[in-house]
Write a protein that holds these residues in place. Structure first.
Motif, PDB file in Angstrom:
ATOM      1  N   ILE A   1      -1.598   8.308  22.804  1.00 23.26           N
ATOM      2  CA  ILE A   1      -2.789   8.082  21.962  1.00 23.26           C
ATOM      3  C   ILE A   1      -3.084   9.332  21.131  1.00 23.26           C
ATOM      4  O   ILE A   1      -3.292   9.257  19.912  1.00 23.26           O
ATOM      5  N   VAL A   2      -3.070  10.507  21.794  1.00 27.70           N
ATOM      6  CA  VAL A   2      -3.359  11.764  21.084  1.00 27.70           C
ATOM      7  C   VAL A   2      -2.313  12.022  20.004  1.00 27.70           C
ATOM      8  O   VAL A   2      -2.642  12.423  18.883  1.00 27.70           O
ATOM      9  N   LEU A   3      -1.022  11.784  20.342  1.00 31.80           N
ATOM     10  CA  LEU A   3       0.058  11.971  19.361  1.00 31.80           C
ATOM     11  C   LEU A   3      -0.174  11.088  18.134  1.00 31.80           C
ATOM     12  O   LEU A   3      -0.036  11.539  16.991  1.00 31.80           O
ATOM     13  N   SER A   4      -0.523   9.821  18.377  1.00 25.03           N
ATOM     14  CA  SER A   4      -0.753   8.894  17.264  1.00 25.03           C
ATOM     15  C   SER A   4      -1.891   9.389  16.381  1.00 25.03           C
ATOM     16  O   SER A   4      -1.788   9.363  15.142  1.00 25.03           O
ATOM     17  N   LEU A   5      -2.986   9.860  17.016  1.00 28.39           N
ATOM     18  CA  LEU A   5      -4.137  10.367  16.243  1.00 28.39           C
ATOM     19  C   LEU A   5      -3.744  11.596  15.424  1.00 28.39           C
ATOM     20  O   LEU A   5      -4.088  11.706  14.248  1.00 28.39           O
ATOM     21  N   MET A   6      -3.003  12.498  16.058  1.00 27.13           N
ATOM     22  CA  MET A   6      -2.586  13.725  15.356  1.00 27.13           C
ATOM     23  C   MET A   6      -1.671  13.404  14.180  1.00 27.13           C
ATOM     24  O   MET A   6      -1.825  13.958  13.089  1.00 27.13           O
TER      25      MET A   6
ATOM     26  N   THR B   1       9.651  12.913  13.458  1.00 24.45           N
ATOM     27  CA  THR B   1       9.087  13.975  14.305  1.00 24.45           C
ATOM     28  C   THR B   1       8.207  13.375  15.405  1.00 24.45           C
ATOM     29  O   THR B   1       8.319  13.751  16.574  1.00 24.45           O
ATOM     30  N   ALA B   2       7.347  12.422  15.012  1.00 21.64           N
ATOM     31  CA  ALA B   2       6.463  11.782  15.996  1.00 21.64           C
ATOM     32  C   ALA B   2       7.284  11.034  17.052  1.00 21.64           C
ATOM     33  O   ALA B   2       6.954  11.044  18.243  1.00 21.64           O
ATOM     34  N   SER B   3       8.398  10.398  16.624  1.00 22.27           N
ATOM     35  CA  SER B   3       9.254   9.652  17.570  1.00 22.27           C
ATOM     36  C   SER B   3       9.894  10.585  18.582  1.00 22.27           C
ATOM     37  O   SER B   3       9.950  10.290  19.778  1.00 22.27           O
ATOM     38  N   ILE B   4      10.397  11.746  18.101  1.00 23.86           N
ATOM     39  CA  ILE B   4      11.032  12.712  19.014  1.00 23.86           C
ATOM     40  C   ILE B   4       9.972  13.308  19.946  1.00 23.86           C
ATOM     41  O   ILE B   4      10.208  13.533  21.137  1.00 23.86           O
ATOM     42  N   CYS B   5       8.781  13.567  19.378  1.00 23.03           N
ATOM     43  CA  CYS B   5       7.650  14.094  20.156  1.00 23.03           C
ATOM     44  C   CYS B   5       7.316  13.150  21.316  1.00 23.03           C
ATOM     45  O   CYS B   5       7.006  13.593  22.431  1.00 23.03           O
ATOM     46  N   GLU B   6       7.406  11.860  21.050  1.00 23.62           N
ATOM     47  CA  GLU B   6       7.092  10.845  22.066  1.00 23.62           C
ATOM     48  C   GLU B   6       8.045  10.958  23.260  1.00 23.62           C
ATOM     49  O   GLU B   6       7.644  10.715  24.403  1.00 23.62           O
ATOM     50  N   ILE B   7       9.300  11.365  22.997  1.00 23.01           N
ATOM     51  CA  ILE B   7      10.266  11.557  24.102  1.00 23.01           C
ATOM     52  C   ILE B   7       9.716  12.613  25.066  1.00 23.01           C
ATOM     53  O   ILE B   7       9.732  12.440  26.284  1.00 23.01           O
ATOM     54  N   GLY B   8       9.220  13.739  24.495  1.00 23.52           N
ATOM     55  CA  GLY B   8       8.641  14.802  25.326  1.00 23.52           C
ATOM     56  C   GLY B   8       7.443  14.307  26.112  1.00 23.52           C
ATOM     57  O   GLY B   8       7.241  14.688  27.268  1.00 23.52           O
ATOM     58  N   ILE B   9       6.635  13.427  25.485  1.00 32.01           N
ATOM     59  CA  ILE B   9       5.426  12.924  26.157  1.00 32.01           C
ATOM     60  C   ILE B   9       5.808  11.956  27.286  1.00 32.01           C
ATOM     61  O   ILE B   9       5.158  11.926  28.323  1.00 32.01           O
ATOM     62  N   ILE B  10       6.890  11.208  27.092  1.00 33.30           N
ATOM     63  CA  ILE B  10       7.352  10.294  28.151  1.00 33.30           C
ATOM     64  C   ILE B  10       7.829  11.103  29.370  1.00 33.30           C
ATOM     65  O   ILE B  10       7.661  10.675  30.506  1.00 33.30           O
ATOM     66  N   ILE B  11       8.393  12.287  29.135  1.00 31.67           N
ATOM     67  CA  ILE B  11       8.788  13.164  30.258  1.00 31.67           C
ATOM     68  C   ILE B  11       7.546  13.498  31.089  1.00 31.67           C
ATOM     69  O   ILE B  11       7.604  13.592  32.311  1.00 31.67           O
ATOM     70  N   ALA B  12       6.414  13.692  30.377  1.00 33.89           N
ATOM     71  CA  ALA B  12       5.077  13.792  30.993  1.00 33.89           C
ATOM     72  C   ALA B  12       4.877  15.006  31.883  1.00 33.89           C
ATOM     73  O   ALA B  12       3.973  15.027  32.687  1.00 33.89           O
ATOM     74  N   SER B  13       5.736  16.015  31.793  1.00 41.53           N
ATOM     75  CA  SER B  13       5.527  17.212  32.611  1.00 41.53           C
ATOM     76  C   SER B  13       5.716  18.441  31.738  1.00 41.53           C
ATOM     77  O   SER B  13       6.784  18.634  31.145  1.00 41.53           O
ATOM     78  N   LEU B  14       4.670  19.243  31.674  1.00 39.30           N
ATOM     79  CA  LEU B  14       4.725  20.492  30.909  1.00 39.30           C
ATOM     80  C   LEU B  14       5.867  21.376  31.399  1.00 39.30           C
ATOM     81  O   LEU B  14       6.587  21.986  30.606  1.00 39.30           O
ATOM     82  N   ASP B  15       6.064  21.391  32.720  1.00 39.18           N
ATOM     83  CA  ASP B  15       7.092  22.252  33.309  1.00 39.18           C
ATOM     84  C   ASP B  15       8.504  21.772  32.969  1.00 39.18           C
ATOM     85  O   ASP B  15       9.452  22.552  33.009  1.00 39.18           O
ATOM     86  N   ALA B  16       8.663  20.482  32.683  1.00 39.55           N
ATOM     87  CA  ALA B  16       9.991  19.950  32.334  1.00 39.55           C
ATOM     88  C   ALA B  16      10.264  20.082  30.843  1.00 39.55           C
ATOM     89  O   ALA B  16      11.411  20.256  30.422  1.00 39.55           O
ATOM     90  N   VAL B  17       9.205  19.997  30.014  1.00 40.29           N
ATOM     91  CA  VAL B  17       9.390  20.074  28.556  1.00 40.29           C
ATOM     92  C   VAL B  17       9.589  21.522  28.102  1.00 40.29           C
ATOM     93  O   VAL B  17      10.389  21.788  27.204  1.00 40.29           O
ATOM     94  N   ALA B  18       8.899  22.465  28.765  1.00 41.84           N
ATOM     95  CA  ALA B  18       8.965  23.879  28.343  1.00 41.84           C
ATOM     96  C   ALA B  18      10.397  24.431  28.267  1.00 41.84           C
ATOM     97  O   ALA B  18      10.762  25.040  27.259  1.00 41.84           O
ATOM     98  N   PRO B  19      11.257  24.221  29.298  1.00 39.40           N
ATOM     99  CA  PRO B  19      12.626  24.762  29.184  1.00 39.40           C
ATOM    100  C   PRO B  19      13.424  24.137  28.037  1.00 39.40           C
ATOM    101  O   PRO B  19      14.308  24.788  27.490  1.00 39.40           O
ATOM    102  N   ILE B  20      13.106  22.887  27.675  1.00 41.12           N
ATOM    103  CA  ILE B  20      13.857  22.228  26.579  1.00 41.12           C
ATOM    104  C   ILE B  20      13.599  22.972  25.279  1.00 41.12           C
ATOM    105  O   ILE B  20      14.527  23.336  24.547  1.00 41.12           O
ATOM    106  N   LEU B  21      12.320  23.224  24.984  1.00 42.96           N
ATOM    107  CA  LEU B  21      12.063  23.898  23.715  1.00 42.96           C
ATOM    108  C   LEU B  21      12.447  25.371  23.792  1.00 42.96           C
ATOM    109  O   LEU B  21      12.790  25.976  22.764  1.00 42.96           O
ATOM    110  N   SER B  22      12.448  25.949  25.014  1.00 45.65           N
ATOM    111  CA  SER B  22      12.948  27.328  25.165  1.00 45.65           C
ATOM    112  C   SER B  22      14.375  27.433  24.653  1.00 45.65           C
ATOM    113  O   SER B  22      14.735  28.378  23.951  1.00 45.65           O
ATOM    114  N   MET B  23      15.197  26.444  25.004  1.00 47.81           N
ATOM    115  CA  MET B  23      16.603  26.450  24.582  1.00 47.81           C
ATOM    116  C   MET B  23      16.733  26.512  23.074  1.00 47.81           C
ATOM    117  O   MET B  23      17.462  27.320  22.516  1.00 47.81           O
TER     118      MET B  23
END
Length: 984
Positions: free
Chosen positions: A173-178, A477-499
């Protein structure tokens, strides 16, 4: 007053958006601006670089994970992580400053810098990595924003699945609004930029204020402990098992959680019975000495109970933990490398200044100062926070990621002054702002890549609204962002963008190091405080951190970048550093090659292909290039040479057209190499120039491929014939191998396949092994792969044929070649056609040299008999009647009768020997045709050319007779050196 007004004006113009977005908005709303682009007010170092970098660097990780990192990793471990990551970004900033101040950096920021420094392939790969990093950063900020909202309503581990689903729903919902806000207009984001920045600064100030206050008046944040285990604060009325009310003892809610009834005689949990309930202060204050307890790491397994060090507890190791839902538990298994991956995103954002270089008054001054100052400030904040959190906050509170033991507060909020709500609101608005900036910046980056046209399938994302807003890119961009949101864990998404960010920073460092080491003339940065060693250290740190964070993510990220690199086949010349590397490496390799001729083991055919051109400057024999491709299993050098008749000034356009024709054909036939067109007054000289001057230094051709001249008998003035024989003579003189395909039009194209058949080698004269090597190379190609190799060698009457075959098989075994062997017995005189040169055959374990020629006495007798027969008629006949061609050694008129007589004798002898030679060639041809008529290809030794011009036609006639009746013949002449060896 003027200073205040100028400060207010700059604050009003503060923006943290990528360059160009402001102008897009203003252009959309202003008719005049459509005609004349609006120039946004130019910004200085503080507003343009320092504050945007600060805002992008300080963010969600500081508010939501920093305390947990300190609790789990210990002050020392976390300080090491912060120091490593901040060092990496500082070194990258130094490299980036050098690149950014080396000329003007237009819109596109880091992508533009890397692509123009390292070339389109690296630029595209890194651009996509940076884009994915920014997009996943957006997902991380949104997840952080939702976590802040949900943290109050968290109800322990049993709600974990529910929490993940809530994160997904609210996140979407927040992603869609943004996305909608960004689509409608980034000016709304821009208007809030200052608010978001103020939130971040106020939140950090509140934390420092809380630390100072805790020194003399620590806040009251009691933590309820059962033994050494931390209890959840939700649902507890009082931290005790029982309380005295009046004269009676009454049980509490805590009792009811661990016992089967509220009465004092109830059956209770064993751990509950054996251990006391105590309260510890969650924030003992900076002077309490808690730092010593928090110095070292405290890694935990998933669902392990949070325990406090130093408190005695009675626990039976054999009894499993019961009532686990009443304790604060670890939500994930923690280890050092995981902490690195989670922390690194909090130091990204250093590109904010360089991304907006076009909006700065003096980009070359502002970018280095602003970026390095921002990194210094944020690094100081992070390092001080690590020490202060460790010195102020109890370890169990630090390790309590979601604040379950402190009434669901953010742990950092418990420390803040005057109220935890400062941090709640501050962090919430800061994450919203950062998320909006990611959703604004990422589509523009993708649009810049798409518009460069280096990745064809992304071109659609270059289009947008009429004012240039990247609509399609925003959707992706919003579609790819949604993949990160489906992961639903800050701790799991952080290493991906670190790479992705680490890979981007690695290439920024690589670009700077290369440009410095190559000393490119155009490399003149205004920023002087850089060094290739610093850039190299930064690159090494980035690579190390990638694998420390997560080796499998690192491999995936590198795989993505590698695939994009291979996919991009850009024909754009951007003056990049990789070209500079190629030139330096090529020069170094060429200088090394000059040191001496290659060893026999390293010998490979470096072929100069001589092709003829028609009137339209097109290649006459395209199959020559097909054969070249089939021979190139040796992967050596290929130069395709052609000649244009005329002068350089008049015929340069024809030469260029011929060169294009050669390149196009080479591309069609997949021949990797170089084309070379020479202009000369006659074709003979042009060919000679190519043979002499082709190649460079040690990288020169060692073999010449030229087709056998067709219709040489009808050629005007025998020019074609003479040119061909001169090539044979020159290659012999230059010690080059010569490969002459006869009937080239009958050779297979690269698309054909032989399903069976033989390649026959007639090994009469040893030529250094060329006859052995060429079939081997041909059979590496799919056209000839199914053909078998046969070797025929000629034995004379006094040779031991059985022994010869045995020795030849042994020799082939040592050469690691698979071939059938057949020994053909012939009379000595039938191979005397090859007495132009030494003849080698096989005997015992190696070759023996056997020279075949007439003995001195026999030759003298033959000359004498010819002289006797012809002496009577010499004086009556014109010497030229003996042979249609005059000898080139012919004396001028007026020579003595004896000299003329000797000359006529010599010509008569030549005539006689030519007739005899043709006879022998015919005999040999009969044997070859009988054995090899069905072969797909026949390889033959090519005899040397005649010493004088007189025998040229006879030489050609001899080759015709020798190869008559054979469909495809490859005449091979060695270059006078061994090209194949039995040794490894």
């Amino acid at each position: 007053i003027p200073m205040v007004s100028s400060l207010l004006s700059s604050l009003a113009n503060y923006s943290n958006l990528p360059q160009g977005s402001k102008e897009h908005e203003e252009a959309e709303n202003n008719e005049e601006a459509r005609k004349k682009p609006v120039q946004a007010p130019r910004m200085g170092t503080v507003m343009g670089v320092y504050l945007p970098c600060m805002q992008n660097i300080l963010g969600v990780i500081l508010f939501l994970r920093m305390t947990w990192l300190v609790g789990v990793g210990g002050v020392m471990g976390t300080f090491l992580i912060v120091f490593m990551c901040c060092s990496t970004t500082m070194l990258t900033a130094i490299s980036m400053s050098a690149i950014a101040t080396n000329g003007v950096v237009p819109a596109g920021g880091s992508y533009y810098m890397i692509s123009r420094s390292l070339g389109p392939e690296f630029g595209g790969a890194v651009g996509i990595c940076f884009y994915l990093g920014t997009t996943f950063a957006g997902a991380m900020y949104i997840l952080g924003c939702i976590e802040i909202l949900l943290i109050e309503g968290l109800e322990g581990p049993e709600a974990e699945a529910g929490m993940l689903n809530n994160m997904r729903v609210y996140g979407t919902i927040v992603l869609s609004l943004m996305a909608l806000v960004v689509f409608v207009g980034v000016k709304y984001v821009n208007k809030l930029a200052l608010v978001f920045l103020a939130c971040v600064i106020l939140s950090i100030l509140a934390v420092y204020a809380g630390v100072i206050k805790s020194a003399f008046d620590p806040p009251d944040f009691p933590i309820c402990m059962l033994g050494n285990r931390t209890l959840m604060s939700k649902g507890l009325d009082i931290c005790a098992k029982t309380i005295e009310r009046g004269n009676s003892t009454v049980t509490t809610k805590l009792w009811r959680f661990f016992c089967d009834s509220e009465f004092l005689n109830a059956t209770c949990d064993e751990y509950f019975t054996n251990n006391n309930v105590t309260q510890v202060q969650g924030i003992p204050g900076v002077t309490s000495g808690i730092l010593a307890e928090n110095l070292f790491s405290f890694f935990m397994e998933k669902n392990e109970v949070l325990e406090k060090r130093g408190i005695p507890a009675v626990v039976d190791p054999d009894v499993p933990t019961t009532n686990a839902n009443r304790y604060v538990l670890a939500d994930i298994t923690s280890f050092f490398t995981l902490l690195v991956g989670i922390y690194f995103p909090s130091v990204t954002g250093i590109m904010a200044g360089s991304n907006r270089s076009g909006d700065l008054q003096d980009a070359q001054k502002s970018i280095p100062i602003g970026t390095i100052l921002a990194i210094s400030t944020t690094s100081t904040i992070y390092m001080s926070c690590v020490i202060l959190f460790g010195a102020c906050v109890e370890g169990v509170v630090l390790r309590d990621k979601f604040g379950e033991g402190v009434n669901g507060n953010l742990v950092i909020g418990t420390l803040a002054w005057p109220s935890p709500w400062v941090i709640v609101f501050g962090s919430f608005f800061s994450t919203c702002g950062a998320g909006l900036q990611s959703l604004t910046g990422a589509p523009r980056l993708l649009q810049a890549i798409a518009r460069d046209g280096i990745i064809p399938f992304l071109r659609v994302f270059g289009h947008g609204k009429a004012n240039g807003e990247p609509t399609w890119a925003l959707l992706l961009t919003a579609s790819i962002c949604e993949i990160g949101i489906i992961i639903a864990s800050l701790d799991a998404v952080a290493p991906i963008l670190s790479m992705f960010f680490l890979m981007c920073y690695m290439f920024v460092n690589l670009a700077c190091a290369l440009q410095t080491l190559l000393r490119t003339p155009n490399w003149r940065p205004r920023f002087k405080f850089y060094h290739w060693a610093l850039s190299f250290l930064g690159m090494s740190l980035c690579l190390s951190l990638m694998f420390i964070c997560s080796w499998y993510y690192a491999i995936v990220a590198m795989g993505i970048a590698g695939c994009i690199y291979k996919y991009i086949e850009a024909e754009k010349e951007w003056g990049d550093g990789i070209r500079g590397i190629s030139l330096s490496a090529a020069r170094y390799a060429l200088m090394r090659l000059e040191e001496g001729p290659p060893h026999t083991k390293n010998w490979r055919p470096q072929i100069l292909v001589l092709v003829g051109l028609d009137g339209e400057q097109n290649v006459e024999q395209p199959r020559l290039l097909s054969l070249t491709n089939q021979l190139k299993a040796g992967k050596g050098l290929t130069i395709v040479g052609a000649c244009v008749e005329g002068t350089y000034l008049n015929n340069h356009p024809q030469a260029q057209k011929a060169d294009q024709s050669l390149r196009k054909l080479m591309e069609t036939e997949r021949v990797k190499g170089f084309s070379q067109v020479v202009i000369s007054s006659n074709l003979r000289d042009a060919t000679s120039h190519l043979i002499q001057a082709g190649g460079l230094g040690g990288l020169r051709h060692n073999a010449v491929l030229v087709s056998f001249p067709k219709n040489w008998k009808q050629a005007v003035d025998n020019q074609r014939l003479r040119n061909f024989i001169e090539v044979v003579r020159e290659t012999t003189a230059a010690h080059l191998a010569l490969i002459v395909p006869k009937n080239i039009s009958a050779y297979p194209s690269n698309g054909e396949r032989f399903t069976e058949g033989h390649i026959d080698v007639w090994w009469i004269v040893h030529d250094g092994g060329m006859l052995m090597l060429l079939p081997f190379l041909l059979r590496q190609h799919k056209v000839w792969r199914k053909c078998k190799m046969r070797i025929f060698t000629v034995a004379q009457m006094d040779d031991n044929s059985i022994q010869m075959k045995k020795d030849l098989l042994t020799f082939l075994y040592h050469l690691r070649l698979d071939a059938e062997v057949e020994v053909v017995e012939m009379h000595d005189s039938d191979i005397s056609a090859y007495t132009y040169e030494k003849t080698l055959v096989m005997e015992q374990r190696s070759q023996i040299l056997k020279e075949m020629h007439l003995t001195k006495n026999e030759r003298e007798r033959e000359i004498q008999s010819i002289t006797d027969v012809s002496r009577g008629s010499i004086r009556r006949k014109n010497p030229s009647n003996l042979h249609p061609q005059k000898s080139i050694t012919e004396e001028p008129a007026g020579g003595s009768m004896e000299e003329k007589a000797e000359e006529e004798v010599a010509l008569a002898f030549l005539n006689q020997s030519n007739v005899r030679r043709m006879h022998h060639a015919q005999k040999l041809n009969e044997v070859i045709v009988k054995k090899s008529q069905e072969a797909k290809l026949v390889l033959l030794n090519m005899p040397g050319p005649p010493k004088n011009r007189t025998g040229e036609e006879n030489y050609m006639e001899f080759l015709e007779v020798l190869t008559e009746g054979l469909n495809r013949v490859l005449l091979v002449r060695g270059g006078g050196r061994e090209v194949i060896t039995i040794y490894s």
